[in-house]
Design a protein around this motif. Structure first.
Motif, short mmCIF file in Angstrom:
data_model
loop_
_atom_site.label_atom_id
_atom_site.label_comp_id
_atom_site.label_asym_id
_atom_site.label_seq_id
_atom_site.Cartn_x
_atom_site.Cartn_y
_atom_site.Cartn_z
N VAL A 1 -8.21 23.33 -4.52
CA VAL A 1 -8.38 21.87 -4.53
C VAL A 1 -7.12 21.20 -3.97
O VAL A 1 -6.00 21.67 -4.20
CB VAL A 1 -8.69 21.34 -5.96
N GLU A 2 -7.34 20.13 -3.23
CA GLU A 2 -6.26 19.26 -2.75
C GLU A 2 -6.75 17.83 -2.94
O GLU A 2 -7.93 17.54 -2.71
CB GLU A 2 -5.94 19.51 -1.27
N ILE A 3 -5.84 16.96 -3.36
CA ILE A 3 -6.21 15.55 -3.58
C ILE A 3 -5.17 14.65 -2.94
O ILE A 3 -3.97 14.87 -3.11
CB ILE A 3 -6.32 15.21 -5.09
N GLU A 4 -5.65 13.64 -2.21
CA GLU A 4 -4.76 12.61 -1.66
C GLU A 4 -5.21 11.27 -2.20
O GLU A 4 -6.39 11.10 -2.55
CB GLU A 4 -4.76 12.62 -0.13
N VAL A 5 -4.27 10.33 -2.30
CA VAL A 5 -4.62 9.02 -2.84
C VAL A 5 -3.97 7.90 -2.03
O VAL A 5 -2.96 8.10 -1.36
CB VAL A 5 -4.22 8.85 -4.33
N ILE A 6 -4.59 6.73 -2.15
CA ILE A 6 -4.02 5.49 -1.65
C ILE A 6 -3.93 4.56 -2.86
O ILE A 6 -4.89 4.47 -3.65
CB ILE A 6 -4.90 4.84 -0.56
N ALA B 1 7.31 5.69 -6.88
CA ALA B 1 7.11 4.48 -6.08
C ALA B 1 6.97 3.24 -6.97
O ALA B 1 6.78 2.14 -6.45
CB ALA B 1 5.86 4.64 -5.22
N GLY B 2 7.04 3.42 -8.28
CA GLY B 2 6.91 2.29 -9.18
C GLY B 2 5.48 2.00 -9.60
O GLY B 2 5.18 0.91 -10.07
N GLY B 3 4.61 2.97 -9.43
CA GLY B 3 3.20 2.78 -9.77
C GLY B 3 2.71 3.73 -10.84
O GLY B 3 3.48 4.52 -11.39
N THR B 4 1.42 3.63 -11.12
CA THR B 4 0.76 4.51 -12.07
C THR B 4 -0.60 4.89 -11.49
O THR B 4 -1.01 4.37 -10.44
CB THR B 4 0.53 3.82 -13.43
N MET B 5 -1.31 5.71 -12.21
CA MET B 5 -2.66 6.09 -11.78
C MET B 5 -3.58 4.87 -11.73
O MET B 5 -4.55 4.85 -10.98
CB MET B 5 -3.25 7.16 -12.70
N GLU B 6 -3.25 3.85 -12.49
CA GLU B 6 -4.04 2.60 -12.49
C GLU B 6 -3.98 1.89 -11.14
O GLU B 6 -4.85 1.09 -10.82
CB GLU B 6 -3.54 1.65 -13.58
N ASN B 7 -2.95 2.17 -10.35
CA ASN B 7 -2.78 1.53 -9.04
C ASN B 7 -3.61 2.20 -7.95
O ASN B 7 -3.72 1.66 -6.84
CB ASN B 7 -1.31 1.55 -8.62
N VAL B 8 -4.17 3.35 -8.24
CA VAL B 8 -4.92 4.10 -7.21
C VAL B 8 -6.22 3.37 -6.90
O VAL B 8 -7.00 3.05 -7.79
CB VAL B 8 -5.19 5.55 -7.67
N VAL B 9 -6.44 3.13 -5.59
CA VAL B 9 -7.66 2.44 -5.15
C VAL B 9 -8.63 3.37 -4.42
O VAL B 9 -9.81 3.07 -4.30
CB VAL B 9 -7.34 1.21 -4.27
N LYS B 10 -8.13 4.51 -3.94
CA LYS B 10 -8.98 5.45 -3.18
C LYS B 10 -8.43 6.86 -3.33
O LYS B 10 -7.23 7.07 -3.25
CB LYS B 10 -9.00 5.05 -1.70
N LEU C 1 0.83 -1.20 0.00
CA LEU C 1 0.00 0.00 0.00
C LEU C 1 0.86 1.25 0.00
O LEU C 1 1.85 1.34 0.73
CB LEU C 1 -0.93 0.02 1.20
N LEU C 2 0.45 2.23 -0.81
CA LEU C 2 1.13 3.51 -0.88
C LEU C 2 0.15 4.58 -0.46
O LEU C 2 -0.93 4.72 -1.05
CB LEU C 2 1.63 3.78 -2.31
N PHE C 3 0.53 5.34 0.56
CA PHE C 3 -0.29 6.42 1.08
C PHE C 3 0.34 7.74 0.65
O PHE C 3 1.42 8.10 1.13
CB PHE C 3 -0.37 6.34 2.60
N CYS C 4 -0.30 8.41 -0.30
CA CYS C 4 0.23 9.67 -0.82
C CYS C 4 -0.39 10.84 -0.07
O CYS C 4 -1.62 10.94 0.03
CB CYS C 4 -0.07 9.81 -2.30
N SER C 5 0.46 11.73 0.40
CA SER C 5 -0.03 12.94 1.06
C SER C 5 -0.80 13.79 0.06
O SER C 5 -0.61 13.67 -1.16
CB SER C 5 1.15 13.75 1.60
N GLY C 6 -1.64 14.64 0.59
CA GLY C 6 -2.41 15.54 -0.27
C GLY C 6 -1.49 16.40 -1.12
O GLY C 6 -0.49 16.91 -0.63
N GLN C 7 -1.84 16.52 -2.37
CA GLN C 7 -1.10 17.38 -3.30
C GLN C 7 -1.98 18.56 -3.68
O GLN C 7 -3.21 18.45 -3.74
CB GLN C 7 -0.70 16.61 -4.56
N ILE C 8 -1.31 19.68 -3.92
CA ILE C 8 -1.99 20.88 -4.39
C ILE C 8 -1.27 21.38 -5.64
O ILE C 8 -0.31 20.75 -6.09
CB ILE C 8 -2.06 21.97 -3.29
N SER C 9 -1.71 22.49 -6.17
CA SER C 9 -1.16 22.98 -7.45
C SER C 9 0.13 23.77 -7.26
O SER C 9 0.21 24.95 -7.59
CB SER C 9 -2.21 23.81 -8.20
#
Length: 126
Positions: free
Chosen positions: A118-123, A66-75, A27-35
């Motif tokens: 806007v801010e977006i965070e992902v797992i 981290a070796g992933g792509t947007m396809e790996n995002v689950v949440k 699991l990869l927990f990405c902090s919120g990103q902004i512009s």
């Protein structure tokens, strides 16, 4: 389970005491990103669509590191200054998740870091 901190110069430096992302197992927990533009670490304003695009590009850079792509995002969790921007954010967001989009929450907040809209965070699952 040991945690691994993920950092990349292709995404903005954190604006506080946190990591761009932390991996725990698969699991990869990405902090919120902004512009924030990672080239100069300055906020790039503009309309909500421009802010959303840069925010998602920053997320993409962290996932790549981290070796992933947007396809790996689950949440995803989207924080909006104005819920009225929801439709415009969706226009950009949907272009990053073409197939099997992740689970998502979207909430309106009173303020966001650096005055952005806007801010977006992902797992992600790697």
């Amino acid at each position: 389970m040991k945690k691994k901190v993920i950092t990349t110069p292709q995404a903005p430096k954190p604006v506080g005491p946190y990591s761009q992302a932390v991996q725990a197992g698969n699991l990869l927990f990405c902090s919120g990103q902004i512009s924030i533009d990672p080239k100069d670490n300055l906020v790039k304003g503009g309309d909500i669509k421009s802010q959303t695009k840069l925010t998602l590009e920053n997320i993409k850079a962290v996932l790549t590191a981290a070796g992933g792509t947007m396809e790996n995002v689950v949440k995803t969790t989207i924080f909006l200054k104005r819920m009225g921007d929801f439709v415009h954010v969706n226009e950009v967001y949907s272009s990053y998740f073409l197939n099997d989009p992740p689970a998502r929450s979207t909430v309106e907040v009173s303020a966001l870091p650096k005055g952005v809209d806007v801010e977006i965070e992902v797992i992600a699952s790697l």
